[in-house]
Design a protein around this motif. Structure first.
Motif, PDB file in Angstrom:
ATOM      1  N   MET A 625       0.827  -1.212   0.000  1.00  0.00           N
ATOM      2  CA  MET A 625       0.000   0.000   0.000  1.00  0.00           C
ATOM      3  C   MET A 625       0.859   1.259   0.000  1.00  0.00           C
ATOM      4  N   ALA A 626       1.956   1.239   0.753  1.00  0.00           N
ATOM      5  CA  ALA A 626       2.825   2.412   0.834  1.00  0.00           C
ATOM      6  C   ALA A 626       3.610   2.611  -0.461  1.00  0.00           C
ATOM      7  N   GLU A 627       3.880   1.521  -1.200  1.00  0.00           N
ATOM      8  CA  GLU A 627       4.764   1.602  -2.360  1.00  0.00           C
ATOM      9  C   GLU A 627       4.055   1.918  -3.665  1.00  0.00           C
ATOM     10  N   THR A 628       2.766   1.595  -3.781  1.00  0.00           N
ATOM     11  CA  THR A 628       2.092   1.803  -5.066  1.00  0.00           C
ATOM     12  C   THR A 628       0.622   2.146  -4.882  1.00  0.00           C
ATOM     13  N   SER A 629       0.092   2.916  -5.822  1.00  0.00           N
ATOM     14  CA  SER A 629      -1.348   3.193  -5.854  1.00  0.00           C
ATOM     15  C   SER A 629      -1.962   2.616  -7.122  1.00  0.00           C
ATOM     16  N   ASP A 630      -1.157   1.874  -7.905  1.00  0.00           N
ATOM     17  CA  ASP A 630      -1.632   1.252  -9.139  1.00  0.00           C
ATOM     18  C   ASP A 630      -2.482   0.030  -8.800  1.00  0.00           C
ATOM     19  N   GLY A 631      -3.738   0.069  -9.193  1.00  0.00           N
ATOM     20  CA  GLY A 631      -4.651  -1.011  -8.847  1.00  0.00           C
ATOM     21  C   GLY A 631      -4.238  -2.359  -9.397  1.00  0.00           C
ATOM     22  N   PHE A 632      -3.626  -2.386 -10.593  1.00  0.00           N
ATOM     23  CA  PHE A 632      -3.211  -3.659 -11.177  1.00  0.00           C
ATOM     24  C   PHE A 632      -2.015  -4.240 -10.428  1.00  0.00           C
ATOM     25  N   GLU A 633      -1.109  -3.378 -10.005  1.00  0.00           N
ATOM     26  CA  GLU A 633       0.025  -3.853  -9.214  1.00  0.00           C
ATOM     27  C   GLU A 633      -0.461  -4.343  -7.847  1.00  0.00           C
ATOM     28  N   ILE A 634      -1.413  -3.615  -7.262  1.00  0.00           N
ATOM     29  CA  ILE A 634      -2.018  -4.039  -5.987  1.00  0.00           C
ATOM     30  C   ILE A 634      -2.652  -5.419  -6.150  1.00  0.00           C
ATOM     31  N   ALA A 635      -3.403  -5.592  -7.239  1.00  0.00           N
ATOM     32  CA  ALA A 635      -4.079  -6.877  -7.467  1.00  0.00           C
ATOM     33  C   ALA A 635      -3.072  -8.001  -7.647  1.00  0.00           C
ATOM     34  N   ARG A 636      -1.973  -7.708  -8.365  1.00  0.00           N
ATOM     35  CA  ARG A 636      -0.945  -8.744  -8.577  1.00  0.00           C
ATOM     36  C   ARG A 636      -0.347  -9.171  -7.250  1.00  0.00           C
ATOM     37  N   ARG A 637      -0.022  -8.205  -6.388  1.00  0.00           N
ATOM     38  CA  ARG A 637       0.564  -8.546  -5.092  1.00  0.00           C
ATOM     39  C   ARG A 637      -0.460  -9.254  -4.201  1.00  0.00           C
ATOM     40  N   ASP A 638      -1.717  -8.846  -4.304  1.00  0.00           N
ATOM     41  CA  ASP A 638      -2.763  -9.482  -3.503  1.00  0.00           C
ATOM     42  C   ASP A 638      -2.900 -10.949  -3.885  1.00  0.00           C
ATOM     43  N   LEU A 639      -2.820 -11.229  -5.177  1.00  0.00           N
ATOM     44  CA  LEU A 639      -2.890 -12.612  -5.647  1.00  0.00           C
ATOM     45  C   LEU A 639      -1.719 -13.419  -5.103  1.00  0.00           C
ATOM     46  N   GLU A 640      -0.516 -12.806  -5.078  1.00  0.00           N
ATOM     47  CA  GLU A 640       0.662 -13.485  -4.531  1.00  0.00           C
ATOM     48  C   GLU A 640       0.474 -13.828  -3.061  1.00  0.00           C
ATOM     49  N   ILE A 641      -0.104 -12.874  -2.312  1.00  0.00           N
ATOM     50  CA  ILE A 641      -0.223 -13.047  -0.864  1.00  0.00           C
ATOM     51  C   ILE A 641      -1.343 -14.027  -0.513  1.00  0.00           C
ATOM     52  N   ARG A 642      -2.497 -13.895  -1.170  1.00  0.00           N
ATOM     53  CA  ARG A 642      -3.676 -14.669  -0.763  1.00  0.00           C
ATOM     54  C   ARG A 642      -3.911 -15.923  -1.577  1.00  0.00           C
ATOM     55  N   GLY A 643      -3.423 -15.953  -2.827  1.00  0.00           N
ATOM     56  CA  GLY A 643      -3.762 -17.073  -3.691  1.00  0.00           C
ATOM     57  C   GLY A 643      -5.112 -16.841  -4.351  1.00  0.00           C
ATOM     58  N   PRO A 644      -5.427 -17.564  -5.445  1.00  0.00           N
ATOM     59  CA  PRO A 644      -6.640 -17.282  -6.212  1.00  0.00           C
ATOM     60  C   PRO A 644      -7.928 -17.579  -5.473  1.00  0.00           C
ATOM     61  N   GLY A 645      -7.925 -18.562  -4.555  1.00  0.00           N
ATOM     62  CA  GLY A 645      -9.171 -18.924  -3.873  1.00  0.00           C
ATOM     63  C   GLY A 645      -9.789 -17.762  -3.139  1.00  0.00           C
ATOM     64  N   GLU A 646      -8.998 -17.096  -2.265  1.00  0.00           N
ATOM     65  CA  GLU A 646      -9.521 -15.957  -1.519  1.00  0.00           C
ATOM     66  C   GLU A 646      -9.698 -14.748  -2.421  1.00  0.00           C
ATOM     67  N   PHE A 647      -8.808 -14.563  -3.387  1.00  0.00           N
ATOM     68  CA  PHE A 647      -8.865 -13.388  -4.247  1.00  0.00           C
ATOM     69  C   PHE A 647     -10.175 -13.332  -5.021  1.00  0.00           C
ATOM     70  N   LEU A 648     -10.642 -14.483  -5.503  1.00  0.00           N
ATOM     71  CA  LEU A 648     -11.815 -14.496  -6.362  1.00  0.00           C
ATOM     72  C   LEU A 648     -13.113 -14.271  -5.615  1.00  0.00           C
ATOM     73  N   GLY A 649     -13.157 -14.631  -4.347  1.00  0.00           N
ATOM     74  CA  GLY A 649     -14.373 -14.445  -3.574  1.00  0.00           C
ATOM     75  C   GLY A 649     -15.513 -15.283  -4.121  1.00  0.00           C
ATOM     76  N   ALA A 650     -16.723 -14.737  -4.094  1.00  0.00           N
ATOM     77  CA  ALA A 650     -17.925 -15.516  -4.400  1.00  0.00           C
ATOM     78  C   ALA A 650     -18.140 -15.740  -5.886  1.00  0.00           C
ATOM     79  N   ARG A 651     -17.347 -15.101  -6.746  1.00  0.00           N
ATOM     80  CA  ARG A 651     -17.585 -15.280  -8.175  1.00  0.00           C
ATOM     81  C   ARG A 651     -17.520 -16.749  -8.559  1.00  0.00           C
ATOM     82  N   GLN A 652     -16.612 -17.471  -7.930  1.00  0.00           N
ATOM     83  CA  GLN A 652     -16.447 -18.881  -8.247  1.00  0.00           C
ATOM     84  C   GLN A 652     -17.064 -19.767  -7.165  1.00  0.00           C
ATOM     85  N   SER A 653     -18.076 -19.277  -6.473  1.00  0.00           N
ATOM     86  CA  SER A 653     -18.686 -20.062  -5.394  1.00  0.00           C
ATOM     87  C   SER A 653     -19.115 -21.424  -5.920  1.00  0.00           C
ATOM     88  N   GLY A 654     -18.461 -22.471  -5.464  1.00  0.00           N
ATOM     89  CA  GLY A 654     -18.791 -23.815  -5.911  1.00  0.00           C
ATOM     90  C   GLY A 654     -18.066 -24.229  -7.181  1.00  0.00           C
TER      91      GLY A 654
END
Length: 705
Positions: A625-654
């Motif tokens: 958060m301190a290093e970037t405000s670019d949403g795509f870079e944030i999303a890339r790092r979020d995917l690295e930290i959480r993995g796709p299961g949590e990142f996707l949320g309910a879109r892939q429910s089931g």
């Protein structure tokens, strides 16, 4: 008969997972297996170990280092039950090279008998050193002299009521029965070195001399085969869903010639010009709506990129063609934000045509909801905005042609299906899904392969960059001083408190306490409001209206303001206990400021644990958060930290999340699967269907929503 001309075959349920006879109840083991998703023989075959134990050799105790797992054959020299500090069985053993104590806090008379003085046994566990000598806590115990296995022993993830030995037996049995014939066409560009049967047999029972690193990092050829097959199944199912939708029919939304279009009128009344990205995406959507193939498009854009305007233009195209549009948002606050903007823009234009905008939420009084529902059913309401109430059974559309779903990852498959079901019989509505969480490239290529993706990659002019500061909780007084400075300049402030489900009442008390403390510190002249999810809807709307109008200067809130809230005069966002929030959530919250011309800041107020440290994942989130405000870079790092299961949320429910492939490291396999899948569907459709059935079973249906 060639492999690809064999009839598609559905895997049979495993005897272990099916009732013994029609109508018979499930045993405890069968219920546990079903909870793990183990029903068909192939499910057991694909249920791979999470780790292994080496029971293939016996070692001398004197050769074992403290902290190592070891299997030793020993004689029992003493056996006693003690009650200090709690009841436990202590057994001393000797293998001729050294002695060791075995400790059991849970034990049975049969174990005491098995470990009687003089008995020879084989024990396996972690050897620990200590003041009283070497110990093993709760080791596994077998009779000495039994035959050693030739392969490593698999350890599977399990649940209560299903012991590891029972699960191993069921997996071995299912693996032996599973149909594992080849489904990859012989002409594919890349042929894995190992076939499926060899790979699965090896991964369940690896040879003891295998390099453990290749099993743990999934680089072994057997793992490459499994990951390739899994990615291929995912791509096949996504492309199959896309092909099936292409065969469906949707209303063609083309306006009548010679009439001034509603979209043109809308552009004329907007108080700003569209960005280049908004015009481009608007044209992409317009081309989709003019076709009879149902649009299935994801509109992604960073916070503040102007998705609502694009949605309004899409709605205008739909209404111009004589149809209705529905816009569904996950919360009333977000829905009301859309409603306010779209009413301002579109309602006067619609009124001149004898049409209107309708509003549907669960908190409406019956009279108002009945009135709105009647307008929807008659067709007078050309644009319908609301929450889940839009898809209730009582709401009937006259001519629904376009469904817009905001923050789509917060809706499950069933809810999206219900909205689609509101269209005319025999027709599919066009579907536009919006997300303020940008999708990293590898996710777009895999989990969103069934969608067309439009990206708003340009912020409207006038948006100011938001400065992000990390501040430790003990400097709270400095943050309050910063708030006072902003208020003196006529600005407004958000203060966000975390809301954790497990302690909701506690966190609401914390939010209330924070509001009271800020009110005391800032003085009577400053209006400090409170907003949380448990408040009645009317009260929430009232507080939000007061803040939007500037009559409240500071808004203390839980995360109900995460998306959609637009108050340009708010220039400071304070997020308390920022270490508790997810990265995308922090980015969404930060996006509530910087919406006007004033310089804006986001303060991440974090608390360390008792050791004065912040957890590794939390530290990575705060640093990003301190290093970037670019949403795509944030999303890339979020995917690295959480993995796709949590990142996707309910879109892939089931729906099928990847169990084995890693999008960060297996892009070469993903590229291979993306290239092979369309050819396989076209040239080997039966092989493709068998491959999907094998890997996904009924879960593939979720991808068609």
């Amino acid at each position: 008969m060639p492999a690809d001309s064999q009839p598609a075959s559905r895997e049979k349920p495993s005897p272990a997972a099916a009732p013994a006879a029609p109508g018979a109840g499930l045993s405890a083991v069968q219920r546990a297996l079903r909870k793990l998703g183990l029903v068909r023989d192939i499910d057991f075959a694909l249920y791979l170990p999470m780790r292994y134990e080496d029971e293939t050799r016996v070692v001398r105790l004197s050769d074992v280092r403290d902290g190592e797992m070891a299997q030793i054959e020993v004689a029992v020299t003493s056996n006693e039950v003690v009650f200090r500090p709690r009841r436990q069985l202590i057994v001393t053993v000797d293998d001729g090279s050294d002695t060791c104590q075995l400790r059991f806090f849970n034990f049975y008379p049969s174990q005491q008998k098995q470990l009687a003085v003089g008995a020879r046994v084989r024990v396996r566990g972690e050897v620990r050193g200590g003041f009283l000598g070497r110990t093993m806590m709760h080791p596994t115990v077998k009779a000495a002299g039994t035959e050693l296995p030739e392969a490593l022993t698999p350890v599977y993830s399990t649940i209560a009521g299903l012991a590891q030995p029972a699960l191993r037996r069921e997996v071995r049995s299912g693996l032996a029965r599973a149909r594992l014939d080849e489904t990859l066409p012989a002409a594919s560009d890349w042929q894995p070195a190992w076939d499926l049967r060899r790979s699965l047999n090896f991964l369940h029972y690896p040879a003891p001399d295998v390099a453990m690193a290749t099993l743990e990092d999934h680089s072994h050829p057997a793992w490459q085969r499994i990951k390739a097959e899994e990615l291929l199944a995912q791509q096949l199912s996504q492309m199959q869903a896309r092909n099936e939708r292409a065969a469906q029919r949707a209303p063609v939304l083309a306006r009548e010639a010679g009439k001034e279009s509603l979209a043109e009128q809308l552009l004329a009344v907007l108080p700003f010009a569209l960005t280049g990205a908004q015009r481009r995406v608007g044209e992409e959507i317009g081309r989709d709506l003019a076709r009879e193939v149902p649009m299935h498009r994801l509109l992604q854009g960073d916070v503040g990129s102007g998705k609502t305007v694009v949605a309004a233009l899409a709605a205008a195209l739909c209404i111009d063609a004589g149809h209705q549009c529905a816009l569904m948002a996950p919360t009333e606050i977000l829905a009301s934000q859309h409603f306010g903007k779209l009413v301002d823009w579109l309602d006067p234009l619609l009124r001149s045509r004898g049409l209107r905008v309708a509003w549907l939420t669960g908190s409406q009084k019956k009279k108002e909801r009945d009135e709105m529902s009647a307008a929807v059913e008659s067709g007078e309401a050309a644009l319908v905005i609301g929450t889940h109430a839009v898809i209730s059974e009582k709401v009937r559309f006259k001519k629904l042609a376009l469904a817009i779903i905001d923050e789509q990852h917060r809706f499950g498959v069933a809810q999206r299906l219900a909205l689609r079901g509101k269209a005319d019989a025999g027709l599919e509505p066009h579907l536009l899904m919006m997300s303020a969480t940008p999708i990293p490239r590898t996710l777009a290529m895999s989990y969103y392969a069934d969608l067309d993706v439009s990206t708003l990659d340009e912020l409207p002019p006038g948006r100011t960059p938001v400065v992000t500061k990390l501040v430790a909780d003990h400097r709270r007084d400095e943050v309050v001083e910063r708030i006072q400075a902003q208020l003196q300049q006529g600005r407004q402030v958000y203060w966000v408190c975390p809301l954790i489900e497990e302690s909701e009442a506690v966190d609401l008390r914390n939010a209330t306490t924070t509001r009271d403390e800020l009110a005391d510190a800032l003085g009577e002249a400053v209006g400090v409001g409170l907003l949380h999810s448990r408040m009645p809807t009317a009260e929430k709307q009232s507080v939000m209206a007061e803040f939007s109008a500037g009559r409240l200067h500071v808004l203390v809130s839980t995360t109900v303001i995460e998306v959609g809230v637009d108050v340009p005069n708010a220039s400071l966002m304070v997020i308390e206990h920022a270490e508790r929030f997810g990265l995308s959530q922090l980015h969404q919250l930060r996006g509530r400021v910087g919406r006007g011309a004033a310089a804006s800041a986001c303060v991440l107020l974090y608390s360390a644990n008792e050791g004065g440290r912040v957890g590794e994942a939390a530290r990575a989130r705060l640093r990003a958060m301190a290093e970037t405000s670019d949403g795509f870079e944030i999303a890339r790092r979020d995917l690295e930290i959480r993995g796709p299961g949590e990142f996707l949320g309910a879109r892939q429910s089931g729906a099928p999340l990847l169990r084995f492939a890693d999008l960060a490291t297996d892009t070469h396999l993903l590229d291979w699967a993306r290239e092979l899948a369309p050819r396989m569907l076209a040239e080997h459709p039966q092989l493709a269907q068998r491959h999907i059935d094998r890997w996904l079973g009924t879960r593939a249906e979720y991808l068609k929503a």
